[in-house]
Enzyme design. Sequence first.
Site, PDB file in Angstrom:
ATOM      1  N   TYR A  54      29.513  73.262 -96.072  1.00  0.00           N
ATOM      2  CA  TYR A  54      30.558  72.251 -95.916  1.00  0.00           C
ATOM      3  C   TYR A  54      30.219  70.945 -96.617  1.00  0.00           C
ATOM      4  O   TYR A  54      31.102  70.233 -97.077  1.00  0.00           O
ATOM      5  CB  TYR A  54      30.860  72.020 -94.426  1.00  0.00           C
ATOM      6  CG  TYR A  54      31.829  73.056 -93.908  1.00  0.00           C
ATOM      7  CD1 TYR A  54      33.152  73.038 -94.368  1.00  0.00           C
ATOM      8  CD2 TYR A  54      31.452  74.055 -93.027  1.00  0.00           C
ATOM      9  CE1 TYR A  54      34.056  74.006 -93.941  1.00  0.00           C
ATOM     10  CE2 TYR A  54      32.334  75.021 -92.596  1.00  0.00           C
ATOM     11  CZ  TYR A  54      33.646  74.987 -93.055  1.00  0.00           C
ATOM     12  OH  TYR A  54      34.529  75.925 -92.642  1.00  0.00           O
TER      13      TYR A  54
ATOM     14  N   GLU B  51      11.425  95.230 -78.048  1.00  0.00           N
ATOM     15  CA  GLU B  51      12.661  95.175 -78.834  1.00  0.00           C
ATOM     16  C   GLU B  51      13.772  94.446 -78.099  1.00  0.00           C
ATOM     17  O   GLU B  51      14.459  93.602 -78.666  1.00  0.00           O
ATOM     18  CB  GLU B  51      13.112  96.599 -79.187  1.00  0.00           C
ATOM     19  CG  GLU B  51      14.422  96.649 -79.972  1.00  0.00           C
ATOM     20  CD  GLU B  51      14.893  98.080 -80.257  1.00  0.00           C
ATOM     21  OE1 GLU B  51      14.038  98.982 -80.349  1.00  0.00           O
ATOM     22  OE2 GLU B  51      16.114  98.279 -80.388  1.00  0.00           O
TER      23      GLU B  51
ATOM     24  N   ASP C 124      12.447 101.106 -79.194  1.00  0.00           N
ATOM     25  CA  ASP C 124      13.090 102.395 -78.945  1.00  0.00           C
ATOM     26  C   ASP C 124      12.503 103.410 -79.906  1.00  0.00           C
ATOM     27  O   ASP C 124      12.049 103.066 -80.992  1.00  0.00           O
ATOM     28  CB  ASP C 124      14.598 102.312 -79.224  1.00  0.00           C
ATOM     29  CG  ASP C 124      15.350 101.618 -78.096  1.00  0.00           C
ATOM     30  OD1 ASP C 124      14.740 101.420 -77.029  1.00  0.00           O
ATOM     31  OD2 ASP C 124      16.528 101.256 -78.319  1.00  0.00           O
TER      32      ASP C 124
END
Lengths: 543, 368
Positions: free
Chosen positions: B98, B198, B249
């Site tokens: 911006y 995780e 996982d």
Amino acid sequence: MADSDMFKNFKEHSVAEFFKKNRQMLGFSGKVRSMTMIVHEFVTNSLDACEEAAILPEIFVQVEELSKDGDHYRITIKDNGPGIPKSHLAKALGQMLAGTKFHRYIQQRGQQGIGGSACVMFSYLTTGQPTRAVSCCNGKRISANIGIDFKSNKPIIEDVGEEPTLETGLTVTAEFKDVRYERSNHGVYEYLRRTALANPHCAITLIEPNNEKVVFPRSIEQNPPKAFEIKPHPLGIGTHDLLEFAKHNKENRRISAFLQNTFSRVSAGKVDELQALLPELDFKKDPSDLTWNEAELIVKAFSKVKWIAPAMDSLVPIGKTQVETSFRNIFNPEVLVVTERSPKVYRGGIPFMVEVGIAYGGGLVSAEKRGEVMRFANRVPLLFDNGGCAITETIKSIDWKRYDVKDFEEEPLAVLVNLASVYVPYTSAGKQAISIEEDIMDEIRFAVMEASRGVQKYLSGKRKAHEIATKKKVVGRYATQLASDLATLSGKKKSEIEPKIAKIIEEKYASEPGGGEGEEGGADPSKNTDKNEDIPESEGGDE
Amino acid sequence: MMASTASGTMTKLEALGKNMVVQIDKGEGPTFETTLRTRSNTLFDEAIGCLRSGDKKETRKFLSVAQARTFMQTVAVAAKTKQFLRENLHTSIRGLFYQLKFTLGEDIDEDLFTEQSESNALIEDLEVALKIKREDLNLTTDRKGFVAGPMTILDRFGGEETLIDLSKQGRSGWSIPSDVDNGMEIKRCDADYVLVVEKDALWQRLNEDKFWKKENCLLVTPKGQSTRGTRRLLRKLADKKLPVYCLMDCDAWGWYIYWTIKTGSMNLAYLGRDFAVPEARFLGVTMKDIRDFEFLQKLTIKAKDVDVKRAEEMLGYPWINRHPDWVAELKEVIKTRKKIEQDALQGQRLTFVGEYINNKIKKKQWLS
């Protein structure tokens, strides 16, 4: 001059009756076309007469509408030519002729000689009125009404007047029905515009039915050189032609002399060359004893000898500078390329040559002309029957994309093709299309390709310049911002950096093409290599 | 430290501009050199154990239709961030966007930037060309990871210095900032190791158990894929010789998160060693765990195509297939088409996961 060869060879044929029934064969089909044909017949006759008499032609054409319903007009055509002597006036306009000049190898516009009288006939057929002719010739002003007796093909001449005058010229006035004036591609206006284009030595004035006066001024103060009769060239001779010539031969007792006297460019030296190629043939024997086999051998030998090209002086091209001058006068194009091929022969040794002018942009853009093909035969515009014409077919066969012309029909492009020949092979007596002759089409193709290459060179140069300008613009628009940020980073003044960047951009995109770095090399090398179609140059020179 | 880094970056930015001005003075178009960031110029550095960019260089040019705009934008970002550094203010890339989203001039119908996505590649260009990190340019990124444990950090920020004790962050932990180098200092660290889990859910579970207190470790969660800040923090902790253990996982995503921590990712290979932790160890969950713990057998999930495909891909990477234990693990996934989530470790009882970790570390049951 008056009783020159021009009027000697009239041959009378009772063809009027035939043409009465088959007037479309003359091109008198369709109302607009009929009107154009009438103007065409008289204008070509006028131009031929002026040139033969070495007068710079000044032609006046007026078309008046006689009835509000249309279809009924009076057409007046006036020239400043030599006029027609009283003795020939009636025949010249009131008798259908198989040709005044057909039997001579010389280039003229009114080749088949049916023109003027056909118009008189047409007028007589549609209105029952005779044609008013005023001929100023040899100090006399002869006026007469001329009609045709269709049965006997004899002219009907009435109200003959005669008075002294110092002027020369022929004025013909006739009424017509079944015709219409239109300012279309097939109309009188377009016909005269193109006539002016191909005949820069003539001045034409047209008064249209609405009284609007259009002047096509003369752009060259000199008549084209006169054409001379020439003999056929050996390269255009077939076995059958050779035998025909041999059969009609009367003066020559030996084949060697016959060849030298019948064909152009055949010298004693060339006969020796032929003899060397054909040792078993007796060149001393009588030409009438020539057999088919022997004639065939001679024709084959013709193709092995290197000949000087057919003489140019039998052909009257418009001329390179003339085309350029009149193109500029009429279109003021952005780019103009004119090619003039050297003379070639087709069929029975008939010399011809092709001129092509291609104009692009400029006045064509404002005139809203797109992909215009202007066909000419001996400087006469061909406005009709473009479908079966050798010129149209050839131009259609050209892959314009190869010449950077994306869509021929959409580009501000005008192509002028003029076929100059002592005998133009028209497809019909209407004389509006050139028949498909391979030799002629080849020459047209080569000439158009040659000229296209010139246009392409210009267009690709222009496109390249545009690309460079675009690049400059693309890069240039970031210069100010870059300068300002570099000033922030480096602590130097923006006002010092910016002009330097501008200068660098200026130099970079002025030096291209070729100077480009990395991915933006200027020239596309693939562009120019695949374009070199072979254009055979004509052997020999024109002497 | 902060001052020296900032002034170093400042000097580099100024040098970038000065070099270009020298080129311009010589009548040449301005250029700068950067490292080619393509797959073909990405290599695995055996010596360090991480992905990094090769030696192929690329020159960015202003005098090129294709590059002029990006070049101008890059210099604009450099100039703007120099200003940030001078003012000692930070903003996000979006904030930068911006700041730079203005028209190029009254007569030019074009903005300096039109989309934020335009700025990403050229910020990478600047990082590589100047051998700096975007954080050095005072550009922040979103935070995601959390830490709790026996560590104290001195945070110099907004003109103040704050001492932060990571053992006193209650249930929420300390949020890892996007820049852990500039104005950030580890004052004290008594931890024995680092545990990276995780998922935030498991982190909260272990935090509740005071796991980090019992184990004297730093408990970290990247909450999925690690941010640059989290990876950088892990690197700094590894530099303090703390072992880094990861619990993920047992699936495509878990492996990817682990290997990004360990070797870095293909996309950001140019970041190199500063953002990689080759010492990191994969504690679990593994296929072997399924055999070792009976209750887990009932808690497996059918592996998806993406998991199997990812496993096959990984077997093709030389920096992975040189570890026999990983090869066995991945082959088993492909064979059995099973996977298991770290949350399954809570399946028997909630506190099991602590014991599991403790046990694994003690027995050195990890994959490299």
